[in-house]
Design a protein around this motif. Structure first.
Motif, PDB file in Angstrom:
ATOM      1  N   PHE A 114       0.770  -1.203   0.089  1.00 13.61           N
ATOM      2  CA  PHE A 114       0.033  -0.004  -0.031  1.00 13.61           C
ATOM      3  C   PHE A 114       0.915   1.181  -0.030  1.00 13.61           C
ATOM      4  N   SER A 115       1.934   1.191   0.789  1.00 14.19           N
ATOM      5  CA  SER A 115       2.767   2.582   0.746  1.00 14.19           C
ATOM      6  C   SER A 115       3.620   2.859  -0.185  1.00 14.19           C
ATOM      7  N   ARG A 116       3.762   1.509  -1.139  1.00 17.11           N
ATOM      8  CA  ARG A 116       4.646   1.551  -2.406  1.00 17.11           C
ATOM      9  C   ARG A 116       3.640   2.197  -3.317  1.00 17.11           C
ATOM     10  N   LYS A 117       2.212   2.015  -3.328  1.00 15.44           N
ATOM     11  CA  LYS A 117       1.328   2.593  -4.279  1.00 15.44           C
ATOM     12  C   LYS A 117       1.322   3.921  -4.097  1.00 15.44           C
ATOM     13  N   LEU A 118       1.370   4.407  -2.858  1.00 12.47           N
ATOM     14  CA  LEU A 118       1.008   5.827  -2.377  1.00 12.47           C
ATOM     15  C   LEU A 118       2.499   6.557  -3.101  1.00 12.47           C
ATOM     16  N   GLU A 119       3.409   6.185  -2.946  1.00 16.90           N
ATOM     17  CA  GLU A 119       4.740   6.557  -3.493  1.00 16.90           C
ATOM     18  C   GLU A 119       4.581   6.655  -4.903  1.00 16.90           C
ATOM     19  N   ARG A 120       4.275   5.673  -5.720  1.00 18.13           N
ATOM     20  CA  ARG A 120       4.370   5.665  -7.138  1.00 18.13           C
ATOM     21  C   ARG A 120       3.122   6.740  -7.608  1.00 18.13           C
ATOM     22  N   ASP A 121       2.165   6.707  -6.669  1.00 24.04           N
ATOM     23  CA  ASP A 121       1.034   8.041  -7.041  1.00 24.04           C
ATOM     24  C   ASP A 121       1.885   9.501  -6.867  1.00 24.04           C
TER      25      ASP A 121
ATOM     26  N   ASP B 244      20.263   0.689  -1.664  1.00 22.36           N
ATOM     27  CA  ASP B 244      20.201  -0.737  -2.794  1.00 22.36           C
ATOM     28  C   ASP B 244      19.663  -0.074  -3.876  1.00 22.36           C
ATOM     29  N   GLN B 245      20.108   0.004  -5.215  1.00 24.47           N
ATOM     30  CA  GLN B 245      19.368   0.751  -6.147  1.00 24.47           C
ATOM     31  C   GLN B 245      18.391  -0.682  -6.998  1.00 24.47           C
ATOM     32  N   ALA B 246      18.783  -1.690  -6.798  1.00 22.99           N
ATOM     33  CA  ALA B 246      17.985  -2.937  -7.244  1.00 22.99           C
ATOM     34  C   ALA B 246      18.099  -4.054  -6.583  1.00 22.99           C
ATOM     35  N   PRO B 247      17.134  -4.111  -5.333  1.00 22.82           N
ATOM     36  CA  PRO B 247      17.170  -5.251  -4.284  1.00 22.82           C
ATOM     37  C   PRO B 247      16.439  -6.309  -5.258  1.00 22.82           C
ATOM     38  N   GLY B 248      16.643  -7.533  -4.449  1.00 25.43           N
ATOM     39  CA  GLY B 248      15.862  -8.525  -5.061  1.00 25.43           C
ATOM     40  C   GLY B 248      14.275  -8.505  -5.040  1.00 25.43           C
ATOM     41  N   ARG B 249      13.720  -8.961  -5.687  1.00 23.03           N
ATOM     42  CA  ARG B 249      12.098  -8.607  -5.744  1.00 23.03           C
ATOM     43  C   ARG B 249      11.446  -9.085  -4.508  1.00 23.03           C
ATOM     44  N   PHE B 250      11.817 -10.202  -3.875  1.00 23.41           N
ATOM     45  CA  PHE B 250      11.235 -10.912  -2.858  1.00 23.41           C
ATOM     46  C   PHE B 250      11.606  -9.798  -1.493  1.00 23.41           C
ATOM     47  N   TYR B 251      12.923  -9.561  -1.639  1.00 23.73           N
ATOM     48  CA  TYR B 251      13.459  -8.509  -0.637  1.00 23.73           C
ATOM     49  C   TYR B 251      12.522  -7.160  -0.768  1.00 23.73           C
ATOM     50  N   GLU B 252      12.192  -6.484  -1.728  1.00 23.07           N
ATOM     51  CA  GLU B 252      11.643  -5.523  -1.863  1.00 23.07           C
ATOM     52  C   GLU B 252      10.138  -5.659  -1.473  1.00 23.07           C
ATOM     53  N   ILE B 253       9.429  -6.763  -1.923  1.00 19.15           N
ATOM     54  CA  ILE B 253       8.113  -6.878  -1.598  1.00 19.15           C
ATOM     55  C   ILE B 253       7.916  -6.911   0.027  1.00 19.15           C
ATOM     56  N   VAL B 254       8.782  -7.746   0.732  1.00 21.58           N
ATOM     57  CA  VAL B 254       8.792  -7.947   2.046  1.00 21.58           C
ATOM     58  C   VAL B 254       9.102  -6.601   2.994  1.00 21.58           C
TER      59      VAL B 254
ATOM     60  N   SER C 195      11.751   0.529  -5.176  1.00 16.39           N
ATOM     61  CA  SER C 195      13.197   0.680  -5.361  1.00 16.39           C
ATOM     62  C   SER C 195      13.598   1.817  -6.545  1.00 16.39           C
ATOM     63  N   ILE C 196      14.973   2.150  -6.105  1.00 18.58           N
ATOM     64  CA  ILE C 196      15.195   3.506  -7.207  1.00 18.58           C
ATOM     65  C   ILE C 196      15.031   2.715  -8.401  1.00 18.58           C
ATOM     66  N   SER C 197      15.539   1.618  -8.879  1.00 16.78           N
ATOM     67  CA  SER C 197      15.692   1.172 -10.260  1.00 16.78           C
ATOM     68  C   SER C 197      14.169   1.043 -10.631  1.00 16.78           C
ATOM     69  N   ARG C 198      13.198   0.712  -9.776  1.00 16.80           N
ATOM     70  CA  ARG C 198      11.818   0.925 -10.342  1.00 16.80           C
ATOM     71  C   ARG C 198      11.351   2.168 -10.546  1.00 16.80           C
ATOM     72  N   ARG C 199      11.666   2.997  -9.839  1.00 14.87           N
ATOM     73  CA  ARG C 199      11.329   4.710  -9.835  1.00 14.87           C
ATOM     74  C   ARG C 199      11.662   5.000 -11.385  1.00 14.87           C
ATOM     75  N   ILE C 200      13.038   4.618 -11.378  1.00  9.52           N
ATOM     76  CA  ILE C 200      13.714   5.284 -12.631  1.00  9.52           C
ATOM     77  C   ILE C 200      13.238   4.629 -13.777  1.00  9.52           C
ATOM     78  N   SER C 201      12.843   3.180 -13.795  1.00  5.39           N
ATOM     79  CA  SER C 201      12.325   2.791 -15.111  1.00  5.39           C
ATOM     80  C   SER C 201      10.721   3.244 -15.207  1.00  5.39           C
ATOM     81  N   PHE C 202       9.991   3.489 -14.196  1.00  8.40           N
ATOM     82  CA  PHE C 202       8.765   4.144 -14.136  1.00  8.40           C
ATOM     83  C   PHE C 202       8.884   5.507 -14.807  1.00  8.40           C
ATOM     84  N   ALA C 203       9.758   6.352 -14.515  1.00  9.98           N
ATOM     85  CA  ALA C 203      10.039   7.536 -15.233  1.00  9.98           C
ATOM     86  C   ALA C 203      10.584   7.506 -16.523  1.00  9.98           C
TER      87      ALA C 203
END
Length: 160
Positions: free
Chosen positions: A93-100, A129-139, A145-153
């Motif tokens: 939920f927090s990550r969704k708010l951050e993407r918004d 860590d700009q590109a953590p493992g997906r499981f680590y990021e989810i939990v 992650s920074i890499s996801r934010r950059i990919s989004f942009a």
């Protein structure tokens, strides 16, 4: 938001990105949503812990009643397990708010190149860590992650 390291190490445009992101949280009432979501989650965990605790008595023949300290340890253990199970949901939920808020910053500034440079600087400054493992990021991550934010942009339809 306007701390000395931000003012000292970032350009005016990059500060505008950070401010746009934080204003996005304000404009979209994210703080209220987060407080309500986490409050309801906490109540649900406490209610479930209470039910589990009450149901756990008398399960075994000849079981003796728990003393106060033993009860406290059991309650803490139950809450810890339930919290570990609900943390990924709260983080999602927090990550969704951050993407918004990121989307809001990009909409307002129309400057994805500066957004990307800001994310890279923030990552360096915070030793992230700009590109953590997906499981680590989810939990464990409350922000994308920074890499996801950059990919989004990069995939976002704005132009400088």
């Amino acid at each position: 938001v306007l701390c000395d390291t931000l003012i000292r190490n970032f350009t005016k445009e990059e500060i505008g990105i950070v401010m746009g992101h934080e204003l996005g949280h304000h404009k979209k009432h994210h703080n209220l949503g987060l407080v309500l979501f986490e409050g309801i989650s906490t109540l649900a965990v406490l209610f479930a812990a209470n039910m589990i605790f009450l149901k756990s008595h008398g399960l075994f023949p000849g079981e003796k009643p728990l003393h106060d300290f033993e009860s406290l340890v059991l309650i803490c253990a139950i809450i810890s397990v339930l919290s570990a199970l609900t943390t990924p949901v709260l983080n999602a939920f927090s990550r969704k708010l951050e993407r918004d808020a990121d989307r809001f910053a990009l909409d307002v500034t129309k400057d994805k190149d500066t957004f990307i440079s800001t994310m890279k600087k923030l990552a360096d400054q915070n030793l992230a860590d700009q590109a953590p493992g997906r499981f680590y990021e989810i939990v464990l991550y409350s922000h994308p992650s920074i890499s996801r934010r950059i990919s989004f942009a990069e995939s976002y339809g704005t132009k400088k």
